[in-house]
Design a protein around this motif. Structure first.
Motif, PDB file in Angstrom:
ATOM      1  N   HIS A  34      75.594  46.568  35.841  1.00 14.04           N
ATOM      2  CA  HIS A  34      74.851  45.326  35.618  1.00 14.04           C
ATOM      3  C   HIS A  34      74.060  45.511  34.327  1.00 14.04           C
ATOM      4  N   GLY A  35      74.634  45.118  33.206  1.00 16.10           N
ATOM      5  CA  GLY A  35      73.970  45.364  31.926  1.00 16.10           C
ATOM      6  C   GLY A  35      73.817  46.853  31.714  1.00 16.10           C
ATOM      7  N   THR A  36      72.574  47.315  31.598  1.00 14.46           N
ATOM      8  CA  THR A  36      72.334  48.751  31.421  1.00 14.46           C
ATOM      9  C   THR A  36      71.997  49.447  32.738  1.00 14.46           C
ATOM     10  N   THR A  37      72.072  48.709  33.843  1.00 15.98           N
ATOM     11  CA  THR A  37      71.768  49.254  35.158  1.00 15.98           C
ATOM     12  C   THR A  37      73.066  49.531  35.917  1.00 15.98           C
ATOM     13  N   ILE A  38      73.082  50.631  36.643  1.00 20.19           N
ATOM     14  CA  ILE A  38      74.252  51.047  37.406  1.00 20.19           C
ATOM     15  C   ILE A  38      73.946  50.906  38.895  1.00 20.19           C
ATOM     16  N   GLU A  39      74.840  50.246  39.615  1.00 20.54           N
ATOM     17  CA  GLU A  39      74.691  50.106  41.072  1.00 20.54           C
ATOM     18  C   GLU A  39      75.380  51.276  41.750  1.00 20.54           C
ATOM     19  N   LEU A  40      74.686  51.868  42.720  1.00 19.64           N
ATOM     20  CA  LEU A  40      75.176  53.040  43.446  1.00 19.64           C
ATOM     21  C   LEU A  40      75.190  52.749  44.938  1.00 19.64           C
ATOM     22  N   ILE A  41      76.051  53.483  45.657  1.00 20.01           N
ATOM     23  CA  ILE A  41      76.049  53.415  47.117  1.00 20.01           C
ATOM     24  C   ILE A  41      76.015  54.847  47.650  1.00 20.01           C
ATOM     25  N   SER A  42      75.186  55.071  48.647  1.00 20.12           N
ATOM     26  CA  SER A  42      74.985  56.410  49.203  1.00 20.12           C
ATOM     27  C   SER A  42      76.258  56.928  49.871  1.00 20.12           C
ATOM     28  N   ALA A  43      76.476  58.212  49.756  1.00 15.94           N
ATOM     29  CA  ALA A  43      77.640  58.848  50.375  1.00 15.94           C
ATOM     30  C   ALA A  43      77.544  58.868  51.888  1.00 15.94           C
ATOM     31  N   TYR A  44      76.348  58.658  52.432  1.00 11.77           N
ATOM     32  CA  TYR A  44      76.151  58.861  53.861  1.00 11.77           C
ATOM     33  C   TYR A  44      75.887  57.603  54.676  1.00 11.77           C
ATOM     34  N   ASN A  45      75.225  56.589  54.093  1.00  9.90           N
ATOM     35  CA  ASN A  45      74.810  55.481  54.958  1.00  9.90           C
ATOM     36  C   ASN A  45      74.945  54.094  54.332  1.00  9.90           C
ATOM     37  N   LYS A  46      75.673  53.964  53.264  1.00  7.43           N
ATOM     38  CA  LYS A  46      75.922  52.684  52.577  1.00  7.43           C
ATOM     39  C   LYS A  46      74.662  52.034  52.005  1.00  7.43           C
ATOM     40  N   GLU A  47      73.595  52.809  51.865  1.00  8.57           N
ATOM     41  CA  GLU A  47      72.387  52.324  51.198  1.00  8.57           C
ATOM     42  C   GLU A  47      72.723  52.071  49.725  1.00  8.57           C
ATOM     43  N   ILE A  48      72.163  51.010  49.156  1.00  9.85           N
ATOM     44  CA  ILE A  48      72.396  50.641  47.758  1.00  9.85           C
ATOM     45  C   ILE A  48      71.179  51.039  46.928  1.00  9.85           C
ATOM     46  N   ALA A  49      71.433  51.528  45.713  1.00 15.05           N
ATOM     47  CA  ALA A  49      70.354  51.850  44.777  1.00 15.05           C
ATOM     48  C   ALA A  49      70.789  51.431  43.378  1.00 15.05           C
ATOM     49  N   PHE A  50      69.833  51.308  42.486  1.00 12.11           N
ATOM     50  CA  PHE A  50      70.105  50.961  41.093  1.00 12.11           C
ATOM     51  C   PHE A  50      69.470  52.020  40.209  1.00 12.11           C
ATOM     52  N   ALA A  51      70.207  52.442  39.170  1.00 13.94           N
ATOM     53  CA  ALA A  51      69.720  53.520  38.313  1.00 13.94           C
ATOM     54  C   ALA A  51      70.189  53.306  36.883  1.00 13.94           C
ATOM     55  N   GLN A  52      69.623  54.069  35.979  1.00 14.69           N
ATOM     56  CA  GLN A  52      70.064  54.117  34.587  1.00 14.69           C
ATOM     57  C   GLN A  52      70.950  55.355  34.424  1.00 14.69           C
ATOM     58  N   SER A  53      71.861  55.335  33.474  1.00 15.24           N
ATOM     59  CA  SER A  53      72.811  56.443  33.341  1.00 15.24           C
ATOM     60  C   SER A  53      72.121  57.779  33.100  1.00 15.24           C
ATOM     61  N   PHE A  54      70.968  57.790  32.409  1.00 13.25           N
ATOM     62  CA  PHE A  54      70.289  59.059  32.146  1.00 13.25           C
ATOM     63  C   PHE A  54      69.743  59.698  33.429  1.00 13.25           C
ATOM     64  N   GLU A  55      69.671  58.938  34.532  1.00 13.75           N
ATOM     65  CA  GLU A  55      69.198  59.469  35.810  1.00 13.75           C
ATOM     66  C   GLU A  55      70.327  60.096  36.625  1.00 13.75           C
ATOM     67  N   LEU A  56      71.559  59.986  36.128  1.00 12.68           N
ATOM     68  CA  LEU A  56      72.733  60.405  36.895  1.00 12.68           C
ATOM     69  C   LEU A  56      73.425  61.596  36.265  1.00 12.68           C
ATOM     70  N   GLU A  57      74.002  62.417  37.113  1.00 12.21           N
ATOM     71  CA  GLU A  57      74.775  63.562  36.658  1.00 12.21           C
ATOM     72  C   GLU A  57      76.080  63.574  37.456  1.00 12.21           C
ATOM     73  N   PRO A  58      77.251  63.579  36.781  1.00 13.86           N
ATOM     74  CA  PRO A  58      78.512  63.617  37.524  1.00 13.86           C
ATOM     75  C   PRO A  58      78.569  64.835  38.455  1.00 13.86           C
ATOM     76  N   LEU A  59      79.025  64.624  39.679  1.00 15.50           N
ATOM     77  CA  LEU A  59      79.131  65.730  40.636  1.00 15.50           C
ATOM     78  C   LEU A  59      80.364  66.570  40.330  1.00 15.50           C
ATOM     79  N   GLN A  60      80.204  67.842  40.459  1.00 13.48           N
ATOM     80  CA  GLN A  60      81.306  68.788  40.276  1.00 13.48           C
ATOM     81  C   GLN A  60      81.696  69.350  41.640  1.00 13.48           C
ATOM     82  N   GLY A  61      82.935  69.735  41.806  1.00 10.37           N
ATOM     83  CA  GLY A  61      83.376  70.372  43.042  1.00 10.37           C
ATOM     84  C   GLY A  61      83.292  69.482  44.259  1.00 10.37           C
ATOM     85  N   LEU A  62      83.819  68.267  44.160  1.00 12.12           N
ATOM     86  CA  LEU A  62      83.816  67.345  45.301  1.00 12.12           C
ATOM     87  C   LEU A  62      84.618  67.909  46.462  1.00 12.12           C
ATOM     88  N   PRO A  63      84.254  67.558  47.697  1.00 16.27           N
ATOM     89  CA  PRO A  63      85.083  67.971  48.837  1.00 16.27           C
ATOM     90  C   PRO A  63      86.494  67.402  48.665  1.00 16.27           C
TER      91      PRO A  63
END
Length: 126
Positions: A34-63
């Motif tokens: 959404h513009g410069t905002t990124i919508e996220l959904i929790s891996a565990y409970n479908k909770e929604i959050a909004f963040a900026q890309s600088f707050e995020l780090e790609p996960l390594q070693g996914l199950p």
């Protein structure tokens, strides 16, 4: 913040739709931009959050799971919670891309299935 258009999907420096990222120490899936905002959904409970890309780090070693794997469902909101189930389908570009199946009555071919994230199932260790 650097971003570019690629068709309808916008990419932010290495952040892409359906990518798993670390946000506040937890795994979240990128669902929309959404513009410069990124919508996220929790891996565990479908909770929604909004963040900026600088707050995020790609996960390594996914199950990693493949079709036919026997696993335990750890998704508390699933009808298959705490059951030994079989991975019956895997989608790569999806939030809940793992279909799990529980055969409750082999004789009558009764089964229950659900879609979960790779963080809502656990391998069985013998």
């Amino acid at each position: 913040l650097i971003f570019s258009h690629e068709g309808e999907l916008m990419k932010f420096q290495n952040i892409q739709r359906f990518m798993w990222v670390n946000y506040n120490g937890e795994p979240w899936c990128v669902t929309m931009f959404h513009g410069t905002t990124i919508e996220l959904i929790s891996a565990y409970n479908k909770e929604i959050a909004f963040a900026q890309s600088f707050e995020l780090e790609p996960l390594q070693g996914l199950p990693q799971f493949k079709v036919g794997d026997s696993v335990i469902c750890t998704a508390k909101n699933s009808p298959l919670y705490q059951k030994v189930v079989t991975v019956s389908y895997v989608l790569t570009n999806s939030y809940d891309g793992h279909q799990i199946t529980y055969e409750s009555d082999e004789k009558h071919n009764d089964w229950v299935s659900d879609w979960v994230t790779p963080f809502q199932i656990a391998p069985i260790s013998y």
